[in-house]
Design an enzyme around this catalytic site. Structure first.
Site, short mmCIF file in Angstrom:
data_model
loop_
_atom_site.label_atom_id
_atom_site.label_comp_id
_atom_site.label_asym_id
_atom_site.label_seq_id
_atom_site.Cartn_x
_atom_site.Cartn_y
_atom_site.Cartn_z
N GLY A 62 -8.41 -21.81 -3.18
CA GLY A 62 -8.37 -23.59 -3.21
C GLY A 62 -9.21 -23.84 -3.90
NE ARG A 63 -9.06 -29.31 -6.30
CZ ARG A 63 -8.83 -30.10 -6.28
NH1 ARG A 63 -10.02 -31.42 -6.40
NH2 ARG A 63 -7.99 -31.00 -5.40
CD GLU A 93 -14.62 -27.57 -6.81
OE1 GLU A 93 -14.30 -28.09 -7.02
OE2 GLU A 93 -14.39 -27.05 -7.49
CB CYS A 128 -7.53 -17.20 -4.39
SG CYS A 128 -7.65 -18.74 -5.76
CG HIS A 129 -11.34 -20.78 -6.57
ND1 HIS A 129 -9.54 -19.65 -7.05
CD2 HIS A 129 -11.72 -20.59 -7.99
CE1 HIS A 129 -9.36 -20.56 -8.66
NE2 HIS A 129 -10.50 -21.54 -9.15
CE1 TYR A 145 -5.94 -17.80 -10.72
CE2 TYR A 145 -7.89 -19.00 -10.98
CZ TYR A 145 -6.20 -18.38 -11.57
OH TYR A 145 -5.69 -19.11 -12.83
#
Length: 191
Positions: free
Chosen positions: A87-88, A91, A117-118, A137
């Site tokens: 997800g976000r 980051e 993923c992320h 991802y």
């Protein structure tokens, strides 16, 4: 009972937090969900990422996920494995030095690690992918390469294993992602 440390955070991908957490508890592991600067009982907001024919995923509000352990109380020696949601959240989570040190511990001790993923952004920031084969991802692929990893382009529902590391592109891979993580954790499931 084996213990798993589970890293997540605000606007993590909903399925990539909820589903692996529930699956790992289902097989009997004690799973501690944590986020820097949050304590047991705090929530993280999640986001649902979906593949609807656009050039990238779409994002919708997810659920509130309640953390069951405090980040400041993590003792890395207590854990047998590590899971990192996507997800976000990654980051900004990758900016936390203590979190990066936690990740490095699992690699230094060759303990099982699963990232999806992320979530792989945390691995690249922790400088643990050099010389490793892994997936993520697709938009994270250039980061893997820049960090010295060998990015593997695989189907979205697949998992890639390199030693103690299991990675997957996104939540459609949960069955293979968790199955491979359970294998490197030493789980024996009889059907």
């Amino acid at each position: 009972m084996k213990k798993v440390l589970f890293l997540t955070g605000d606007f993590t991908e909903d399925y990539e937090t909820m589903v692996p957490f529930q699956m790992l508890e289902m097989v009997g592991y004690e799973v501690h969900t944590v986020c820097p600067e949050k304590k047991k009982g705090d929530i993280v907001k999640t986001a649902i990422h979906d593949f609807e024919g656009d050039q990238t995923y779409t994002e919708k509000p997810g659920h509130n996920f309640t953390l069951n352990y405090s980040f400041d109380e993590v003792n890395v020696n207590d854990y047998d494995g590590l899971v990192i949601a996507g997800g976000r959240a990654p980051e900004y989570l990758r900016l936390n030095q203590r979190l990066l040190e936690i990740v490095q511990h699992f690699f230094n001790e060759n303990k099982p690690v699963a990232a999806i993923c992320h979530g792989i952004q945390i691995l690249t920031a922790a400088n643990v992918v050099k010389g490793r084969k892994l997936t993520a991802y697709p938009a994270v692929g250039p980061e893997v390469t820049l960090a010295g990893g060998d990015f593997q382009s695989i189907p979205v529902d697949g998992a890639f294993v390199d030693g103690n590391l299991v990675t997957s592109p996104a939540w459609p891979a949960h069955p293979s992602f968790i199955r491979e993580f359970l294998k490197i954790m030493g789980a024996k499931i009889e059907l």
